[in-house]
Structures are given as C-alpha cells and as structure tokens.
Design an enzyme around this catalytic site. Structure first.
Site, short mmCIF file in Angstrom:
data_model
loop_
_atom_site.label_atom_id
_atom_site.label_comp_id
_atom_site.label_asym_id
_atom_site.label_seq_id
_atom_site.Cartn_x
_atom_site.Cartn_y
_atom_site.Cartn_z
N THR A 86 97.27 -21.72 45.11
CA THR A 86 97.04 -21.81 46.53
C THR A 86 95.80 -20.70 47.22
O THR A 86 97.11 -19.06 46.46
CB THR A 86 97.95 -22.17 47.27
OG1 THR A 86 98.63 -21.31 47.74
CG2 THR A 86 98.88 -23.93 46.71
N ASP A 87 95.71 -20.00 48.32
CA ASP A 87 95.54 -19.22 49.17
C ASP A 87 96.97 -19.12 49.69
O ASP A 87 97.76 -19.69 49.97
CB ASP A 87 94.53 -19.45 49.78
CG ASP A 87 93.63 -18.17 50.44
OD1 ASP A 87 94.31 -17.19 50.52
OD2 ASP A 87 92.32 -18.01 50.97
N TYR A 88 96.70 -17.82 50.59
CA TYR A 88 98.35 -17.37 50.92
C TYR A 88 98.44 -18.39 51.94
O TYR A 88 97.94 -18.75 53.30
CB TYR A 88 97.74 -16.28 52.30
CG TYR A 88 98.04 -15.44 52.15
CD1 TYR A 88 98.52 -14.11 51.57
CD2 TYR A 88 99.71 -15.67 52.77
CE1 TYR A 88 99.70 -12.89 51.73
CE2 TYR A 88 100.75 -14.19 53.16
CZ TYR A 88 100.19 -13.37 52.63
OH TYR A 88 101.16 -12.16 52.54
#
Length: 764
Positions: free
Chosen positions: A287-289
């Site tokens: 995932t992104d942050y």
C-alpha cells in the site's frame, strides 16, 4: 556478515530444534521448496508480521511514524523498514531480525529513491523532457548503485501515473501526459533499477506506482477521487503500469484514490483481476503510506473491516498503518479472512526477499566502505550535470539572445537565484542540501573572472508569508525580505541597470509541486511577475530562467520576455548545468512532456484529445456552436513535444515504404532532417498516428515513436521509423485489443503541432 556466517546461524537453528534452511538454489522450484519449508515453521503471527512495513522515522513521507520497532523486529512482527538508511543503521536493524527473531527472517529496506539517491537528477518530469531512454535508464542505474551502497534494496519508483492536469502537484513526479512516452520511460527505469540480476548487491527492486489512475484525480487535488470509463483506463492510463510490469518490476504500490467507487487499496478487480489475472504479475503489492487506515475515511468500515478487505483484494504489505498486524489474526479467528489469504501474501514477501538474495546474505548491502566511495562519486555528478542540461527546454529565444557571451556584466536577480536547497526539486528526500550549488554559485564556478556577476533577490517567492512557508518545507527555505516591496524592487532595478544583460531566476520553489502541493493558480506568482515587469522596463535584454515542477501559464511572459529557458529542477548539479546552457557550453535539446496551457481554465489540456462531433475548424479561434471558448483559443501556449534549440532544423518531406500495411508486415516512414543553423545540436524527431475511422471514438493523434539525433551544422540524417500492426492496436468497445483495418494518418515533426503528414491503409 557473509553467507557462510549466515549459514552458521541457520545451523544454530537446528541445535535449537528448528530445521536448517537451504538457500543457495536459484531456480523457481528451489525457491518454492525453500519458502514452503520456511512457512511450515511460521506461526500465523509471524506470517502476518511479514506483511507489516514500518518506518524508522529517519525520513518520513507521511504524518505517522512507527513505534516499538525494535521489539517488533525481535518478535517477528515486521517484514520491512523504509526510510532507514546507511549500512551501519541497516546492519543493526538486520542483526535484530537474523539474530534475535525466532526464524531469523531478514528484513527488506526501502526508500523513495525517485530521481536519484545522493546524486540527484532532474525531477521525473524533467527527465522525461530529455526524451532519451538510454540516459534515463542510466540515471536509474546510478540511483540504484548509490542507494544499494547505502544499505537499501527497494525503491518506491518509478511513478508512471499519466497526468493531464497541471494543477496536480505530483505531475512533477511522473513523465507527463502521454501514454506512449510514459510507458517507454517506465520500462527504462525498471531496467535501470533492477539490472540483469536482482540479487546483485548494486540493484534495487522497483515498485511501480501508483496503481492506478492517481494522475487523474478530480480537480487536480491530491488524494481526490478518480472516475473514468474502462476504455479510457485501458487505452490511456493503464498501459504505463503494464509496461513496467512487463519489464519485470518486482513490486507495485497502490494509489490513494478511489476508482469508480472502490478505493484502489480495497479494489479486488484492480489488484487481482487486472494486475494478476490479466497481466500475470507475480510480485508483491504494497500500500501507499497508511492507505489501509485511510479506507476508514473513504467510508468502507472500521480498521478490522478495511484491513480484511484489502488483504482479500490482493494487498500483500501494509505500509505503516499496522492494520494487518493488529486485526488480521482476529479476522482469521472470526472467519473474515482465511489462512490461505495470509499465506498468499506472506509467500510473495518471502519470494521478494529470496530474489534479492537476502536469505543467502542478509548483509549484502551493508558495506560501509562501498558507501564511502560510491555516494556522490565524481562520475555520478558529471552525469547529473549532463542530464540536467539535456532536460532544459528552451521555450523562446527572440533574435538569438541566448546563448549569452562570456563577457561583460550579468545581473542575476530573483528569489530562485541563490537557493541551493531548492535545486534538487521535490521528492529528493536523501539529497545533501548543504552542498548543492545554487544558480549564482554555478555561474561563478563556470565563468570565474570572465563575467562580472551581480546579484539581488529582487522579490520574495510569494507575497503571502504563510503561503511561502508551506511552499518551502523540508529545509527548502528561501529567506524573506520584509521591507516594503517598492524598496526591494528599487534596489533590484538599480542592480539591473549596472548590467549588460539580466537573468531573472523566477517561478516555483521545489515544494510548490510534488505531493500535497496542488495549485489552482499555475502562473508565476504575482510578486515575481511585478519584479519581471520592472526588469523589462530597464530596456536591458532579459532572460527568464524558469524553475517549475509543472506546466505553468506563461501568456504574459511569452508576450514580453525575449528569452525563456525552462529548467524544471535539475538536481544536484542544477546551478552548473543552467550556467552551461545559458553561456553556450551546452545546446538545449529538451522537449515538453506535458502541454503548457494559455490559461488554467483550459486544464486538463493535452494533445491526444478525442475527436468531437463539433470540432473547431483548423486555424479558427471561435465559432458559435463549436467546441471552443469565448475568451481564449483552444490552442496551448506551448504544445506537447515542443522545444527550441540554439540551432535550427529543417525537415524534408516524409515518405512511406508502402501505402498499405498488411497485418503481418512492416511499414517504414522516412524523413530527412538537416541542421540549418550554426551550432551542433540534438533534435527529437517525433512520429504520431491517427486512426481516421474507428469503431469507437479515437484520439486526434497519438505518439508512436521518437528518435533523438545529433547533427553538426550543415549535417543531414535520414530518420527511419518502423510501424507494425501492434502500433495501431487499441481496446475496443469489448475491451479487445485490436487493430481495425482502414485508413491511417502518419505525421512526423518537431512537436505534436508542427508536423507533416502521409497516409496508409491497414489491410486485413
């Protein structure tokens, strides 16, 4: 620690009652056996731990910093760390994993190595402006060599989001508006990062981002929703991601936006049906942050619910949010997820570590002496200077004002003239901002005593002090002069009056583009425009050196300033490279990878727009009941592919090897290009096609090839392009990838607007 010592550690596992793991084999079958054996020993908690990516807090790219990292490593609850650097720190963390966790599974270490590590190259939009795939691949190779020498083995790059909205700040981080150009750059960067052997100690695993459609966020506002048809997805926005996957990228990062109602991080159709089933991707998805946690704000449920949905959608690793770590065991016990789901994700993470050679030697990236001799190596800095010079785009050059003569007095004026910290540009998280030459320093280094350089800041970056603070974050400060503007302007004009020529260093600061840096007004800030107007009133020749991370609206500047050189943000060696170009040591050859609009109201504006039922007649500004504006023409200020040179190029008539293209044949397109000026220079010869009639509406033209050639004055070269049926394919109404027989226009020229055309027919 070498492989022998690691083997001794594994031998100690036998003494502790755990089977030893054999790690030397290289084939897929051997990897499968190794991971099967390892996973048989893992508890559910340890498997879930492999899905947890944390930040050590050294370099943060979000608002959350992980806690209790050391204890979690020992407990087998962390699979990877990002934003930790240097061999010493990484070795210490890796030793915790392989010495003190139960199964001794090594960690993976990643960072946003976007356009360089310590040696910073131009921002990705600037790299795209080189139109030089070999050079771009070389920058990724150097980035990997440096980052790997400093302990890293994974990069969150390339960013391949197509963007046609200059308001979106992250347009700076991608390759612009075009599907074809972005796809070719994606391939080049993956090859550069990963090399021929991912287990080598000087490569990085690439992570393609942001999957998918992030560059089409509504209103150009970061993290906003995206809504588009499947045809537009498959024909225009998805191909660069697929190109990177086909090039062998080892990992993929999700995007923040929703896609037709389902956020990417929970979108099973996107992450499983498309990425894995249609495209055959075998790597892992991160995932992104904190993207899993943010699904709660999207309205999909509580943390347990969104974590389960993400895992089932096909997500393998949770970045920072720890939703997987804190909820998946409970969801497993309650039947919301299965052990098969957890095993699948865990296996993909372990496979990546195996492919990186970490089971063979977890400390292969931890040689401090290699870091000392590799980071900021002279050859790397020389390449950065070269690449920066090739990225600059000459937008205007009336009466050949440029290049400047190496004599007399030059007034360098503007808030971007003496700020080395802004030269690397956005997303240069590992840059050494203390030792990056400013433009003033670069000019003095090049010119020495030949030219008298006088300097004045001239204006604040922005009139609003709070806005300027937001635009100069992360150590990119530009000092403010809080005296009355008239007083500062008077001093700047007095300085300019002493010079033979004025160089105005204006535009955006580095953090006015990038993540969370969307703008509604994409012009040069008004306070800088007023400075520029006063400089022009002196009657001295004025060169605008434009710093920007996005296309800007430059109508007034184009109408009044005799020379405009767009230098983006060129990286570590920006100051020196700009001096090289201004004074003629380098002839600019950059071409725009994104259209510059006349007005922000035209955005999104891009060359490959669809045909309409009421097109405006060619050469017209306004015609009632046609697709146009009342107040401005449809035309861009500077079209896609545009860029001038200190020399001139003449194109001969194009010719085709045949007037029809059979489905299994090749059609060659020829054009002779001649350097008709007084300088040797590079030209990017561009080829576009247009499908005259299709089963669905088609773009007015599409880039399908380009070549960058060097010509000495008076030299000619025949440029040859080859077209096959693959170049003519598109996704039709049924999402079948087809090339439809019929007539096509082929166009060749110096940009997307200034072309000459030929025609051919695709036969059955």
């Amino acid at each position: 620690m070498n492989a022998r010592i690691y083997t001794l550690i594994l031998g100690a596992m036998v003494m502790a009652g755990l089977p030893a793991l054999q790690v030397k084999a290289q084939s897929g079958a051997d990897m499968d056996r190794f991971i099967d054996e390892l996973m048989q020993q893992m508890t559910i908690e340890e498997k879930i731990g492999q899905l947890n990516l944390v930040t050590a807090g050294e370099v943060t790219t979000g608002s959350v910093v992980s806690t209790g990292v050391e204890a979690k490593i020992k407990e087998g609850k962390i699979g990877g760390i990002f934003s930790m650097t240097t061999p010493k720190r990484i070795r210490a963390a890796q030793e915790l994993a392989v010495n003190q966790s139960r199964l001794k599974i090594p960690l993976i270490f990643g960072l946003d190595v976007i356009h360089g590590y310590k040696t910073i190259f131009p921002i990705p939009l600037g790299l795209a402006a080189t139109w030089d795939l070999g050079l771009i691949e070389e920058t990724a190779r150097i980035s990997a060599v440096e980052a790997a020498a400093d302990g890293l083995n994974w990069t969150f790059s390339p960013m391949v989001d197509v963007s046609r909205d200059a308001r979106w700040g992250r347009i700076s981080e991608g390759s612009g508006e075009d599907t074809y150009l972005t796809s070719r750059i994606a391939e080049a960067m993956v090859h550069g990062y990963q090399g021929n052997n991912l287990a080598a100690d000087n490569t990085l695993m690439a992570c393609v981002k942001h999957f998918a459609l992030y560059g089409a966020a509504e209103a150009g506002r970061d993290y906003n929703t995206t809504d588009m048809s499947l045809h537009r997805m498959y024909n225009e926005y998805l191909p660069p991601y697929k190109a990177a996957i086909d090039a062998g990228a080892g990992s993929v990062m999700t995007s923040f936006n929703d896609i037709n109602g389902v956020p990417a991080t929970a979108n099973k159709w996107l992450m499983t049906d498309v990425l894995r089933d249609q495209w055959g991707f075998h790597g892992f998805v991160v995932t992104d942050y904190t993207a899993v946690n943010e699904l709660m704000d999207h309205g999909l449920g509580d943390l347990q619910e969104v974590s389960a949905r993400s895992l089932q959608a096909g997500i393998d690793m949770d970045m920072v949010g720890e939703g997987f770590l804190s909820t998946l065991k409970k969801s497993l016990d309650e039947g919301r997820v299965s052990e098969v789901d957890i095993d699948r994700a865990c296996r993909r993470i372990l496979e990546a570590k195996y492919q990186l050679g970490l089971f063979d030697d977890p400390f292969r990236y931890c040689d401090e002496s290699r870091a000392e001799r590799t980071l900021l190596a002279p050859a790397h800095l020389a390449k950065a200077r070269e690449v920066a010079g090739k990225s600059f785009v000459l937008l205007k050059n009336d009466q050949q004002l440029l290049p400047l003569k190496k004599k007399g007095t030059v007034a360098l004026i503007g808030p971007l003239a003496n700020t080395g910290s802004n030269m690397p540009g956005t997303w240069s998280v590992s840059a050494d901002l203390e030792h990056t030459p400013s433009l003033l320093e670069g000019m003095r280094a090049l010119l020495g005593e030949q030219v008298n350089i006088i300097h004045h800041q001239g204006a604040n970056l922005l009139e609003d002090a709070d806005y300027q603070e937001r635009a100069t974050m992360f150590g990119r400060t530009i000092p403010r002069d809080d005296r009355p503007e008239a007083e500062v302007l008077a001093e700047a004009v007095a300085t300019a009056q002493q010079a033979d020529v004025i160089v105005a260093a204006l535009g955006e600061s580095s953090e006015m583009s990038g993540e969370s840096s969307s703008r509604t007004d994409i012009g040069i800030p008004a306070i800088q425009q007023r400075l520029l107007a006063e400089l022009l009133k002196t009657g001295k020749p004025v060169v605008l050196v434009l710093f920007t991370g996005r296309p800007l609206t430059l109508g007034w500047e184009d109408a009044h300033v005799p020379a405009i050189l767009n230098v983006w943000f060129g990286g570590t060696e920006t100051g020196k490279a700009v001096a090289d170009v201004l004074f003629g040591d380098v002839n600019p050859s950059g071409k725009l990878p994104a259209t510059f609009p006349q007005h922000v109201g035209q955005v999104p504006l891009y060359y490959s727009h669809k045909k309409t039922g009421r097109p405006l007649a060619e050469g017209q500004w306004f015609q009632k009941f046609r697709s146009n504006y009342l107040d401005v023409s449809n035309d861009p200020l500077y079209p896609f592919g545009y860029g001038l040179s200190y020399t001139t190029f003449a194109y001969g008539e194009i010719s085709l090897s045949r007037d029809n293209l059979p489905s299994n044949g090749v059609l060659e397109v020829y054009v002779d290009v001649r350097n008709t000026g007084n300088y040797g220079g590079e030209e990017v010869v561009q080829l576009y096609i247009s499908d005259v009639a299709g089963s669905i509406t088609r773009p007015v033209k599409e880039l399908k090839g380009f070549q960058k050639i060097w010509l000495e004055p008076g030299q000619s070269k025949r440029v040859v392009f080859e077209l096959t049926v693959e170049d003519l394919k598109f996704y039709d109404a049924n999402l079948d990838h087809v090339a439809e027989p019929g007539e096509f226009v082929v166009a060749v020229g110096t940009n997307s607007r200034d072309v000459q055309e030929g025609r051919f027919t695709l036969t059955d």
